[in-house]
Every structure is written in structure tokens, then in C-alpha cells.
Design an enzyme around this catalytic site. Structure first.
Site, PDB file in Angstrom:
ATOM      1  N   ASP A   1      36.576  40.300  43.861  1.00  0.00           N
ATOM      2  CA  ASP A   1      37.514  39.742  44.832  1.00  0.00           C
ATOM      3  C   ASP A   1      38.684  40.713  45.025  1.00  0.00           C
ATOM      4  OD1 ASP A   1      35.946  37.469  44.801  1.00  0.00           O
ATOM      5  OD2 ASP A   1      37.151  36.508  43.232  1.00  0.00           O
TER       6      ASP A   1
HETATM    7  N1  URA Z   1      33.932  36.227  39.657  1.00  0.00           N
HETATM    8  C1  URA Z   1      34.988  35.918  40.442  1.00  0.00           C
HETATM    9  O1  URA Z   1      35.333  34.760  40.594  1.00  0.00           O
HETATM   10  N2  URA Z   1      35.638  36.924  41.052  1.00  0.00           N
HETATM   11  C2  URA Z   1      35.312  38.214  40.888  1.00  0.00           C
HETATM   12  O2  URA Z   1      35.968  39.081  41.466  1.00  0.00           O
HETATM   13  C3  URA Z   1      34.210  38.530  40.068  1.00  0.00           C
HETATM   14  C4  URA Z   1      33.543  37.507  39.467  1.00  0.00           C
END
Ligand code: URA
Length: 236
Positions: free
Chosen positions: A103
Site C-alpha cells: 500500500d
Molecule cells: N497487507 C496490507 O494490508 N498492506 C500491505 O501493504 C501489504 C500487506
């Protein structure tokens, strides 16, 4: 492979730049000047040189990036900065992409490559290549909540998550590893267990930890033995 493709695939010059270089007599193959960009070459065995400097041909490239917040895991975006914006020109190649998404507000280990097969291999849950995260939570993680994650959870929208490995750390931190990469998976698992992720940092892919000496925002090529470690299972 065509001579112009062999050279442009390495990223320094575009295909049209290469054609100009070749036609200008600046490229040699096994020591002889070659002025036809369409000449068939085998860059793995032949010595291709531009202005006398040998091309260090590599079929694929594999990079590790220590991702800061604020960059999205995509190859292009009209408004937001992408992880490719952090790749220095000398490491850039056509076809480079992040193998797996973090993310925008998640930090840490991103592997970038132009090798689709390798990316598929490390991302497929069937390969059992774990991705390890350090999560800073809103509240300390209870043993019951950790057990929920370990059991494999079904999220509110029906998404079924494979069992995660979880370690409760001091304060509000927890270490978690999973071998699949569903959308916001780690954050949604903690939320479903009644907590909230404040910060998420990917520390490891397979058996390879994010190198300590790689500053946030920096990117470098992976060595062959590091690449093998990515593919190896490791103890949690
Ligand atoms: N899980 C998440 O919620 N976000 C990420 O960036 C990676 C794994």
C-alpha cells in the site's frame, strides 16, 4: 535476438537511440563494427560493445527497494509517485515492475524485476514464499486475536485468508507472515480481529531480509545468493 533489441533491453538507450549508434558505427560485435541494427546476435555468448565498452548483458534484472511512504506499487500513475520513480536511471529497464504490491502507506521491502516468471513464482501462494511484516498496532495484540489470525480468517466480505504466522512483540507491535497477497490483507486481518494497523513495514521476502544498509528510498541490484534466499523457506 536482434542487435538493437539486445542493447536497448539493458535500459541505457532506447531502441531508436541504439539504431542511431549502430548506424554511426559505434557498435561492435566480437570486435568487428556492425552497422546493421537487425543483425542476429546471442548476447549471452557474443561480445557486444558500444564505443568500445563491453555491454554487461543480463537477461533479467532483480532489484530490492526500501520503499518509503507515499509511493504506490504501480508502474505509472497520472497523479501519484510510483515505486519506479525511485529507481536510478542506471538500474532502470523497460518492463520493470514491482513483484507484489505494498500500500502507499506501507514501507519496506519491494522487489522489482522484469522477469514475469520469477514474479509469479514468488507471489503464488502455492510456492509458500512468505512475506514478513512488522505491524505497529493501535493496541497491544491479544493472544486471542493472534490465534484468530493463525487460524485463517474469513473477512466481512467473505474473503478467506490462509493461516498467518504471528508473533506478539512488546508494546503494540506484532510480526506477521503470510504467503498470499490479497488487497490490504494484513490490515484487514488485524481489523477483523478487533485491532488496527497504524504502520506496516515489510521486513522480509522468503528467506531474505531487507538489507540493513539500504536506506529508505534506496534501491540496489540483488546479488545471486540474495535472490536464491528469496526463494528459500525460512524459520519464523
Ligand atoms: N497487507 C496490507 O494490508 N498492506 C500491505 O501493504 C501489504 C500487506
Amino acid at each position: 535476438m536482434r542487435l538493437d533489441k539486445a542493447i536497448s533491453s539493458q535500459g541505457t538507450w532506447s531502441r531508436s537511440d541504439v539504431r542511431k549508434l549502430v548506424r554511426a558505427g559505434r557498435v561492435s560485435v566480437d570486435g568487428a563494427v556492425c552497422k546493421d541494427p537487425g543483425t542476429a546476435v546471442d548476447p549471452a555468448v557474443q561480445n557486444i560493445a558500444v564505443d568500445g565498452e563491453a555491454l554487461q548483458y543480463k537477461e533479467h534484472i532483480y532489484l530490492v527497494l526500501n520503499k518509503p511512504k507515499g509511493y504506490i506499487s504501480a508502474t505509472e500513475d497520472r497523479t501519484q509517485k510510483t515505486v519506479l520513480d525511485l529507481v536510478p536511471p542506471e538500474l532502470f529497464r523497460p518492463g520493470l515492475f514491482p513483484a507484489g504490491r505494498l500500500d502507499a502507506d506501507t514501507t519496506g521491502f519491494v522487489l522489482l524485476t522484469d522477469d514475469g516468471e520469477f514474479a509469479h513464482r514468488i507471489l503464488s501462494p502455492r510456492s509458500h514464499i512468505y512475506k514478513t511484516y512488522l505491524a505497529t498496532l493501535e493496541r497491544p495484540l491479544s493472544e486471542e486475536a493472534a490465534e484468530q489470525l493463525r487460524g485463517g480468517m474469513t473477512l466481512a466480505d467473505g474473503t478467506v485468508c490462509l493461516p498467518a504466522e504471528v508473533r506478539i512483540l512488546p508494546g503494540t507491535q506484532a510480526e506477521v507472515r503470510i504467503c498470499e497477497g490479497r488487497y490490504h490483507e494484513v490490515k484487514r486481518m488485524f481489523a477483523a480481529a478487533g485491532n488496527r494497523v497504524r504502520d506496516l513495514h515489510r521486513t522480509k521476502m522468503g528467506g531474505l531480509a531487507l538489507p540493513d544498509d539500504l536506506a529508505e528510498g534506496d534501491c540496489r541490484e540483488l546479488l545471486a545468493d540474495e535472490l536464491n534466499l528469496v526463494l528459500m523457506s525460512s524459520e519464523f
